[in-house]
Design a protein around this motif. Structure first.
Motif, PDB file in Angstrom:
ATOM      1  N   LEU A 253      26.455 -13.059   8.150  1.00 57.02           N
ATOM      2  CA  LEU A 253      27.332 -12.058   7.541  1.00 57.02           C
ATOM      3  C   LEU A 253      27.257 -10.732   8.288  1.00 57.02           C
ATOM      4  O   LEU A 253      28.260 -10.012   8.394  1.00 57.02           O
ATOM      5  CB  LEU A 253      26.951 -11.869   6.071  1.00 57.02           C
ATOM      6  N   THR A 254      26.084 -10.397   8.811  1.00 55.95           N
ATOM      7  CA  THR A 254      25.953  -9.163   9.589  1.00 55.95           C
ATOM      8  C   THR A 254      26.761  -9.248  10.875  1.00 55.95           C
ATOM      9  O   THR A 254      27.464  -8.301  11.248  1.00 55.95           O
ATOM     10  CB  THR A 254      24.475  -8.902   9.912  1.00 55.95           C
ATOM     11  N   TRP A 255      26.665 -10.392  11.549  1.00 49.64           N
ATOM     12  CA  TRP A 255      27.447 -10.579  12.781  1.00 49.64           C
ATOM     13  C   TRP A 255      28.949 -10.568  12.478  1.00 49.64           C
ATOM     14  O   TRP A 255      29.718  -9.891  13.162  1.00 49.64           O
ATOM     15  CB  TRP A 255      27.056 -11.905  13.437  1.00 49.64           C
ATOM     16  N   LEU A 256      29.372 -11.323  11.467  1.00 46.66           N
ATOM     17  CA  LEU A 256      30.793 -11.370  11.124  1.00 46.66           C
ATOM     18  C   LEU A 256      31.286  -9.998  10.669  1.00 46.66           C
ATOM     19  O   LEU A 256      32.430  -9.620  10.947  1.00 46.66           O
ATOM     20  CB  LEU A 256      31.027 -12.405  10.022  1.00 46.66           C
ATOM     21  N   GLY A 257      30.416  -9.242   9.987  1.00 45.57           N
ATOM     22  CA  GLY A 257      30.799  -7.898   9.556  1.00 45.57           C
ATOM     23  C   GLY A 257      31.113  -6.985  10.722  1.00 45.57           C
ATOM     24  O   GLY A 257      32.000  -6.120  10.631  1.00 45.57           O
ATOM     25  N   SER A 258      30.395  -7.159  11.844  1.00 51.07           N
ATOM     26  CA  SER A 258      30.680  -6.321  13.019  1.00 51.07           C
ATOM     27  C   SER A 258      32.086  -6.584  13.547  1.00 51.07           C
ATOM     28  O   SER A 258      32.724  -5.686  14.114  1.00 51.07           O
ATOM     29  CB  SER A 258      29.645  -6.597  14.116  1.00 51.07           C
TER      30      SER A 258
END
Length: 725
Positions: free
Chosen positions: A573-578
């Motif tokens: 989710l952190t990667w996709l959020g970027s």
């Protein structure tokens, strides 16, 4: 006073087993119950039986032999030591082991539960509720400690932040798995202070879709995830469970294809080919496609209906019809999700995992796919379909006019405009507010208030029913008629606890991870998102404690050294959020209005470049944060190093003596005299001399070596001087 003592006194009961025989014959019920008693007695457990509700018996279980139980504790700790969980070997004397490290309540319950449920080959009774010969065993649970529960809830209600000691107390009572959930939620709550303050300032000063907010929020997400990884390791050391995941419990349902003898240990190993499991795992791809199509089609259809009714249809009843899509989603999404969850579970069973940990991890990953679709797809549709392409899509939405035809007075009220349609720029923001505020409140009510009201209502119904039966027959309920007066209040409480639901910490963890996803993916739309979450999570911590104490059976303690596969979900989710945050900041850069339904205003190369740049910034930030955190020491890591040093020191002391680590004294040089030279010459004649003996006999002591070396230096210095001349 007698009532209070009964409520707070568990009569030294460790576990309660509910044996229900409503659907079996009398002979089968008696034979099954006799087998249950024999199995429990066979592992050293004492039992007492009392009447239960609705054709059931309550079996109260207690450790029968403290000596045997001490041996089980010792065996468990030795197993930890052999698997690297403990740094030091437990003392060979079992009593000394227990005296040196006291037994927590969670450890006692965990080992007792192991004796009840573990397979016979592992020293347990092998009693698994509702499986095989134990189909009449409905549940196995420990009793609540109401004295502790009241103090716990009262203390937490007045605290803002939890201390390490509070988490230790949860661990000692409920086990590490639940303690990790509270530790994660507490860390998440503390970390939300900064984004809440910065989000409020951004909302006031920068507004929505700010690139500055997007960058800072991305950095915060990376920092939190990397910090939590470190926090997990620290807690693992603090609680003595680091590496406990390596001690895996084999599943009874595992089916091996061949047996192989381990060439090192000689043990027989049950093997299921990894290639065959991999081929079965590949079925996850069509499952993910099926889930996406099924849930995506349903959500997209309801989304289209909602757009049509709210922005195209202008006839009577519009204010009520706009709730139709919500009703459809409320009714159909849970049903479809349950069906897909069943398919995911069967697929997981088909993959034939050997251990419970691997099975649960694989199932969690499949369930996360479903949660991701149901939680985030509506916002993705609004942000990346409705806003950019609204003017192209809306003219085709008249296919949904059947939903409003019975209410329309003329055909024009059902026709979508072919041109001049203007999208609603506030739809995305309202949608994010709904999921981050309204949905959180609804979830809290459904999770806490509704179950409490249902339980109170059912309890009141039972009381009224008993009173009416007593008036008609002149006697109390048949369940309690045989209760001893001094046990009546205790048994009443046990029967109530037996009717409660089983607590699943995975459900609460999933809620927190999904909430983090809203913050990571969409908070740039509404910067007050972290403000809502910090308020919600303070309440969530307390309400979850109340839920465990009041609305659920006391959970059996389980060990863990992390939050499991949910950590992978956090990183994803952190990667996709970027990516999504950068895309949203670009698409809505024109004063937050977005491309206004006209895709011509979107430059594809600029969007791709924005996403590419944002992802690489994310990778750079993650590397920098990991490097910075790795340089920070912690008390728990220091404790681990100290424990391992003491183990090495103890080993050297045992092998070489107590002065093994002391610096040896300097050698005392023997003074060279005529007598010593004569003695050396005499000794040399008594044994055969080799070249090595002559080599080491040319200089005696360090003083002579120093003189020879000084002479060589002086001679070589004179030669160099002559060359220079």
């Amino acid at each position: 006073m007698a009532h209070n003592r009964a409520v707070h006194n568990n009569f030294d009961v460790d576990y309660v087993i509910v044996y229900r025989f409503a659907d079996t014959t009398n002979v089968e019920a008696q034979d099954g119950f006799t087998a249950l008693m024999q199995a429990l007695a066979g592992v050293g457990l004492a039992t007492e039986v009392r009447n239960g509700d609705n054709c059931s018996l309550l079996v109260f279980v207690q450790v029968g032999s403290e000596k045997r139980f001490a041996q089980e504790v010792y065996r468990s700790r030795v197993k930890d030591w052999l698997n690297g969980v403990r740094a030091a070997e437990p003392a060979r004397d079992t009593q000394k082991t227990l005296a040196g490290e006291s037994l927590t309540e969670a450890e006692r319950f965990r080992i007792t539960h192991h004796l009840i449920t573990s397979p016979r080959e592992d020293g347990g009774a092998g009693i698994i509720p509702k499986e095989g010969q134990w189909k009449n065993v409905e549940s196995i649970f420990p009793l609540h400690d109401h004295t502790f529960n009241k103090e716990w809830i009262k203390r937490w209600s007045t605290m803002t932040f939890l201390k390490a000691e509070d988490l230790d107390q949860i661990r000692d009572r409920f086990g590490e798995k639940i303690a990790y959930y509270f530790a994660f939620t507490q860390s998440y709550f503390q970390f939300l202070i900064f984004p809440a303050a910065f989000g409020f300032a951004s909302w006031v000063i920068l507004g929505s879709f700010s690139p500055v907010y997007a960058l800072i929020n991305g950095l915060w997400c990376v920092t939190f995830v990397e910090y939590w990884k470190r926090q997990e390791a620290d807690l693992g050391v603090r609680w003595g469970v680091k590496g406990v995941a390596s001690i895996q419990q084999k599943r009874k349902e595992f089916q091996h294809e061949k047996e192989v003898r381990d060439p090192v240990t000689g043990e027989t190993m049950h093997i299921f080919p990894a290639t065959k499991r991999l081929s079965r795992q590949l079925l996850q791809v069509p499952f993910a496609i099926l889930a996406t199509l099924a849930l995506g089609t349903l959500i997209a259809t309801c989304f289209g209906i909602e757009i049509f009714l709210s922005e195209v249809y202008n006839g009577p009843g519009q204010s009520l019809l706009v709730f139709l899509p919500t009703g459809l989603l409320t009714a159909l999404v849970p049903t479809l999700t349950t069906l897909l969850t069943t398919i995911a579970t069967r697929l997981n069973d088909y993959e034939n995992w050997e251990t419970s940990e691997n099975y649960d991890s694989a199932l969690t990953q499949k369930i996360f796919v479903l949660n991701f679709i149901t939680s985030y797809l509506p916002i993705f549709l609004t942000a990346f379909i409705y806003v950019p392409f609204g003017s192209l899509i809306v003219p085709y939405l008249d296919i949904f006019k059947l939903t409003a035809r019975p209410f329309a007075t003329n055909e024009k009220q059902l026709q979508a405009p072919s041109a001049g349609f203007a999208i609603n720029p506030s739809r995305l923001r309202k949608q994010v507010i709904y999921f981050t505020v309204t949905a959180q409140i609804v979830n809290f009510a459904m999770e806490t208030i509704v179950p409490y009201a249902k339980r109170r209502g059912f309890s009141k119904y039972q009381e009224i029913k008993s009173e009416r039966a007593a008036k008609k027959g002149g006697a109390s309920s048949g369940v309690t008629i045989d209760d001893v007066p001094e046990e009546s209040e205790f048994l009443k409480r046990v029967r109530n606890e037996a009717e409660l639901d089983v607590y699943d910490v995975t459900t609460d963890l999933r809620e927190m991870i999904i909430q983090f996803g809203y913050l990571s993916l969409f908070s740039v739309v509404w910067p007050l998102t972290p403000v809502s979450f910090i308020i919600n999570n303070w309440i969530e911590l307390r309400s979850d404690a109340v839920k465990i104490c009041v609305e659920m059976q006391r959970p059996s303690p389980a060990r863990a050294d992390s939050i499991g596969p949910w950590l992978d979900s956090l990183e994803f989710l952190t990667w996709l959020g970027s990516i999504t945050t950068a895309a949203l900041a670009y698409l809505f850069s024109n004063d937050g209005l977005g491309p206004d339904g006209t895709p011509a205003t979107i430059k594809g190369w600029a969007l791709i470049l924005t996403i590419f740049f944002s992802e690489h910034v994310f990778l750079l930030m993650r590397w920098a944060v990991r490097l910075a955190i790795s340089k920070i020491d912690s008390p728990s890591m220091g404790k681990e190093r100290a424990e391992r040093f003491m183990v090495r020191k103890r080993y050297l002391h045992d092998a070489l003596g107590h002065d093994a680590l002391d610096v040896p004294p300097p050698l005392i040089e023997e003074k060279i005299t005529r007598e010593s030279l004569e003695e050396d010459a005499r000794q040399s004649t008594l044994r055969t001399q080799g070249p090595q003996d002559h080599f080491w006999a040319r200089q005696r002591g360090w003083e002579e070596s120093a003189k020879v070396g000084a002479g060589l230096i002086d001679r070589m210095a004179r030669k160099e001087g002559k060359k220079e001349q």
